[in-house]
Design a protein around this motif. Structure first.
Motif, PDB file in Angstrom:
ATOM      1  N   ARG A 106     -32.057  26.218  15.540  1.00 24.70           N
ATOM      2  CA  ARG A 106     -31.647  26.909  14.980  1.00 24.70           C
ATOM      3  C   ARG A 106     -31.157  28.413  15.226  1.00 24.70           C
ATOM      4  O   ARG A 106     -30.212  29.480  15.125  1.00 24.70           O
ATOM      5  N   GLN A 107     -32.525  28.403  15.587  1.00 23.46           N
ATOM      6  CA  GLN A 107     -32.407  30.206  15.280  1.00 23.46           C
ATOM      7  C   GLN A 107     -32.201  30.223  17.409  1.00 23.46           C
ATOM      8  O   GLN A 107     -30.485  31.893  16.961  1.00 23.46           O
ATOM      9  N   GLU A 133     -27.893  29.931  15.987  1.00 26.50           N
ATOM     10  CA  GLU A 133     -27.562  31.409  15.071  1.00 26.50           C
ATOM     11  C   GLU A 133     -27.450  32.849  16.127  1.00 26.50           C
ATOM     12  O   GLU A 133     -26.039  33.248  15.964  1.00 26.50           O
ATOM     13  N   ASN A 134     -28.526  32.946  16.601  1.00 29.61           N
ATOM     14  CA  ASN A 134     -28.385  34.118  17.281  1.00 29.61           C
ATOM     15  C   ASN A 134     -27.759  34.230  18.850  1.00 29.61           C
ATOM     16  O   ASN A 134     -27.487  35.394  19.168  1.00 29.61           O
ATOM     17  N   ARG A 164     -22.913  29.619  12.295  1.00 30.23           N
ATOM     18  CA  ARG A 164     -23.270  30.060  11.006  1.00 30.23           C
ATOM     19  C   ARG A 164     -23.924  28.391  10.592  1.00 30.23           C
ATOM     20  O   ARG A 164     -22.862  27.706  10.061  1.00 30.23           O
ATOM     21  N   ILE A 165     -24.811  28.483  10.340  1.00 26.24           N
ATOM     22  CA  ILE A 165     -25.103  27.379   9.756  1.00 26.24           C
ATOM     23  C   ILE A 165     -26.013  27.038   8.359  1.00 26.24           C
ATOM     24  O   ILE A 165     -26.960  27.918   8.452  1.00 26.24           O
ATOM     25  N   CYS A 176     -18.698  27.433  11.729  1.00 29.61           N
ATOM     26  CA  CYS A 176     -19.671  27.203  10.810  1.00 29.61           C
ATOM     27  C   CYS A 176     -19.993  26.028  10.700  1.00 29.61           C
ATOM     28  O   CYS A 176     -18.912  25.088  10.760  1.00 29.61           O
ATOM     29  N   TYR A 183     -22.821  21.875  18.086  1.00 31.36           N
ATOM     30  CA  TYR A 183     -22.955  22.837  19.035  1.00 31.36           C
ATOM     31  C   TYR A 183     -20.967  21.899  19.908  1.00 31.36           C
ATOM     32  O   TYR A 183     -20.674  22.533  20.679  1.00 31.36           O
ATOM     33  N   TYR A 216     -28.429  29.324   4.208  1.00 34.78           N
ATOM     34  CA  TYR A 216     -27.328  29.859   4.952  1.00 34.78           C
ATOM     35  C   TYR A 216     -27.760  31.241   5.912  1.00 34.78           C
ATOM     36  O   TYR A 216     -28.932  30.753   5.850  1.00 34.78           O
ATOM     37  N   PRO A 217     -27.333  31.053   6.537  1.00 35.06           N
ATOM     38  CA  PRO A 217     -27.277  32.558   7.971  1.00 35.06           C
ATOM     39  C   PRO A 217     -27.913  33.555   7.136  1.00 35.06           C
ATOM     40  O   PRO A 217     -27.131  34.200   6.159  1.00 35.06           O
ATOM     41  N   ARG A 255     -26.497  36.379   9.098  1.00 33.77           N
ATOM     42  CA  ARG A 255     -25.751  36.855   8.532  1.00 33.77           C
ATOM     43  C   ARG A 255     -24.272  36.683   7.038  1.00 33.77           C
ATOM     44  O   ARG A 255     -23.976  38.015   6.313  1.00 33.77           O
ATOM     45  N   TYR A 256     -24.466  35.487   7.076  1.00 29.45           N
ATOM     46  CA  TYR A 256     -23.724  35.182   5.922  1.00 29.45           C
ATOM     47  C   TYR A 256     -24.476  36.102   4.232  1.00 29.45           C
ATOM     48  O   TYR A 256     -23.432  36.526   3.627  1.00 29.45           O
TER      49      TYR A 256
END
Length: 277
Positions: A18-19, A22-23, A28-29, A51, A71, A191-192, A194-195
């Motif tokens: 997940r990291q 997202e990064n 956006r997970i 998303c 993905y 949520y991520p 950024r969200y």
């Protein structure tokens, strides 16, 4: 293999999926309680990006496979929203078969899977169900997923995964009997990051109310205030030795004048919207 190389991941087990997604990739997970028959959903959202919604009711290894599956969709058809089912009746459409194959290849790279399999087989003269469980645990995937991958690579007999299912093989019980350590757990935030920061920023700019902030953060107002405080303040020891709460200047604008919207040099920089200093 190209994506793993681009992300400098090598061919080892990927335990922080997940990291990375997202990064490094920009997905956006979100984790949500969905019907058990639904593995996940995906859609492209303007201003937020691609998303992915993953069913938090599913086991961790199933959640990871869903993330990798989405993905695959991201790489091939990111602007086409869709649903992914936990199981489908009949033959899957080509884009779903590709996403499944991509997830298997990304989570279980052929080079390291073959190497690990041959090391086990050469040292013991065999590859047993216990070895299958240990290998799946190492890569943080389900036993059926690892069995299917080994079948695809021609390392075990075709139909092994079906046979295990017919014999009502229970991977959780097998892991307990083999005393396998739990695989590294993925972050379970709903949520991520950024969200969260977009919601906090919208509140600080008075674009949403406190009630809306709590709803966006999927919590109550008390917890929303705590999240807000954690995003914009930090406790430090001051010069007098007393504990002080410092407000962090996260919203300071940093790009050079050449990149600001009122500069002619900003032309040709799509998506750059920097607030005037």
């Amino acid at each position: 293999a190209r994506e793993r190389s681009r992300l400098h991941l090598g061919d080892q087990p990927l335990l922080n999926l997940r990291q990375v997604l997202e990064n490094e990739v920009g997905l956006r997970i979100f984790l949500s309680s969905l019907p058990s028959w639904l593995a996940g959903m995906y859609a492209y959202v303007a201003d937020l990006g691609y998303c992915v919604q993953v069913n938090r009711k599913h086991p961790p290894d199933r959640q990871r496979f869903t993330m990798a599956h989405e993905y695959g969709h991201f790489l091939t058809s990111r602007h086409k929203p869709g649903l992914d089912y936990a199981s489908e009746q009949g033959r899957k459409p080509p884009h779903e078969r590709f996403a499944d194959a991509y997830a298997a290849g990304f989570l279980m790279p052929e080079t390291s899977i073959r190497r690990n399999f041959m090391e086990i087989a050469s040292s013991t003269g065999d590859f047993q169900v216990a070895d299958l469980c240990r290998l799946s645990n190492r890569y943080a995937v389900s036993v059926p997923a690892m069995a299917l991958r080994l079948e695809q690579l021609g390392l075990i007999e075709k139909g092994t995964s079906d046979l295990l299912r017919e014999k009502q093989f229970r991977p959780s019980l097998a892991r307990a009997q083999l005393r396998l350590p739990p695989a590294a757990a993925e972050p379970q935030e709903l949520y991520p990051e950024r969200y969260k920061y977009l919601a906090v920023q919208a509140f600080r700019q008075e674009k949403i109310s406190e009630g809306q902030l709590a709803r966006f953060l999927r919590t109550d107002r008390v917890r929303a205030r705590e999240i807000l405080a954690s995003c914009v303040t930090r406790a430090e020891i001051g010069s007098t030795g007393e504990r002080e709460i410092v407000e962090l200047p996260f919203e300071w604008s940093l790009p050079s004048k050449a990149l600001r919207p009122d500069s002619t040099s900003a032309k040709g920089v799509p998506g750059l919207a920097v607030a005037p200093a």
